[in-house]
Scaffold this active site. Sequence first.
Site, PDB file in Angstrom:
ATOM      1  N   CYS A  33       1.094  -1.186   0.252  1.00  0.00           N
ATOM      2  CA  CYS A  33      -0.224   0.218   0.050  1.00  0.00           C
ATOM      3  C   CYS A  33       0.724   1.430   0.504  1.00  0.00           C
ATOM      4  O   CYS A  33       1.678   1.699   0.898  1.00  0.00           O
ATOM      5  CB  CYS A  33      -0.966  -0.336   1.480  1.00  0.00           C
ATOM      6  SG  CYS A  33      -1.306   1.422   2.052  1.00  0.00           S
ATOM      7  N   CYS A  36       0.089   4.140   3.039  1.00  0.00           N
ATOM      8  CA  CYS A  36       0.570   3.361   3.801  1.00  0.00           C
ATOM      9  C   CYS A  36       1.920   3.725   4.039  1.00  0.00           C
ATOM     10  O   CYS A  36       2.666   4.292   5.125  1.00  0.00           O
ATOM     11  CB  CYS A  36       0.150   1.960   3.768  1.00  0.00           C
ATOM     12  SG  CYS A  36      -1.513   1.581   3.956  1.00  0.00           S
TER      13      CYS A  36
END
Lengths: 108, 308
Positions: A33, A36
């Site tokens: 991700c 993230c």
Amino acid sequence: MSENIIEIDDDAFESEVLKSNLPVLVDFWAPWCGPCRAIAPTIEALEKSYAGKIKFVKVNVDENPLTPTKYAIQAIPTLIFFKDGQIADQITGMVAKAKLEEAIEGIL
Amino acid sequence: MKQTDYDLVIVGGGPAGLTAGIYAARARMNVVLYEKAAPGGQVIVSDWIENYPGFPDGISGYDLGEKMLNQAKNLGLNIEIEDVTSIQVDGEIKTVNLGKKSVSTKTVIIVSGASPKKLNIGESQFMGKGVSFCATCDGPFFRDKTVVAVGGGDTAVQESIFLTKFVKKLYLIHRRGELRATKILQERAHKNDKIEIVWDSVVSGMDGLFAVENVRVRNIKTGEEKDIKAQGCFIWIGITPNTAFLGDVLKMDDGGFIYTNENMETSVPGIFAAGDVRTTPLKQIVTAVGDAAIAVMSAEHYIENMQD
């Protein structure tokens, strides 16, 4: 990664988060991700500012499927703020650092 | 010349902002870049980029953003995580407000980019509960599930193809009778067995007890509505510029995109704009970074010609 932000697994969630004396910010993330990974330095900076007042932990959703399922997480990054074992606030997606500070101030 | 904290303040840390930073750092300008969340910009949610030259096999959006960030850092660019809340203009001096503090500068480059447009059909209650704008973030949560994707441009088609790595079935809802995406992406979408395109249609609603269970789709030609049982709804219907913090300081079009000329000059001398935030005919990384280089050149010219 900041050594003060501990990576916890499904087994440790209860003792490290739900039974913590301090409020806890749980950062649900995964290596695939981008956002993230991008917000990680911001979260580390917040950890330094709020050390001793709120505990920061990370949960890798790839390696720990039980906790994300329990909290019905279908999007990351998701930050959940726990206080006395209860969810006090939740933020999904990338948000401004100022918003995160506001959320932290709100639960302290 | 009047003293200011900075020669140049860059507002935003996407590809345009980082490029402006690279050029300004090399020009030895007294510069700072403010980014409100994390450097990288929209590119970091993109799964794969194959139209940015120099990467013959393509590159993930995150990796490209990180390379740009590291390049800017290696050149000594000062990057701070701060939210610019407003800009005031007092003749040649601009004040950039950051909530708790403010700084003065001779020039500003606005590269605050854009955010995904919303459908505004009540999907906000399902954010993170099935509704998503980021396939690379959330795709793996929809393994073997059915999802709906909305849009017909490059992003919608590229990210839909990426989602088919995980999902069982993807319905691509598009308001027109043909896709706008570039031909190579259209070819891949048409060849993909998991993708079914629903033409001439829009998403008119969604429901579910705790998360998305059902997406309502209306054919805009016939008016006919049908329900698609889906656990996810990915929205890629374009972008809206991040310009609310500017108030009415700069002239913008009806959509809030900043007007500039070919030198990236806005309606206020000394304030420049580059990338997706301006009224550009093409919103790509490759055009954003070109804009940014021009904006820095214009900022340098402005400073050289300052009156006092």
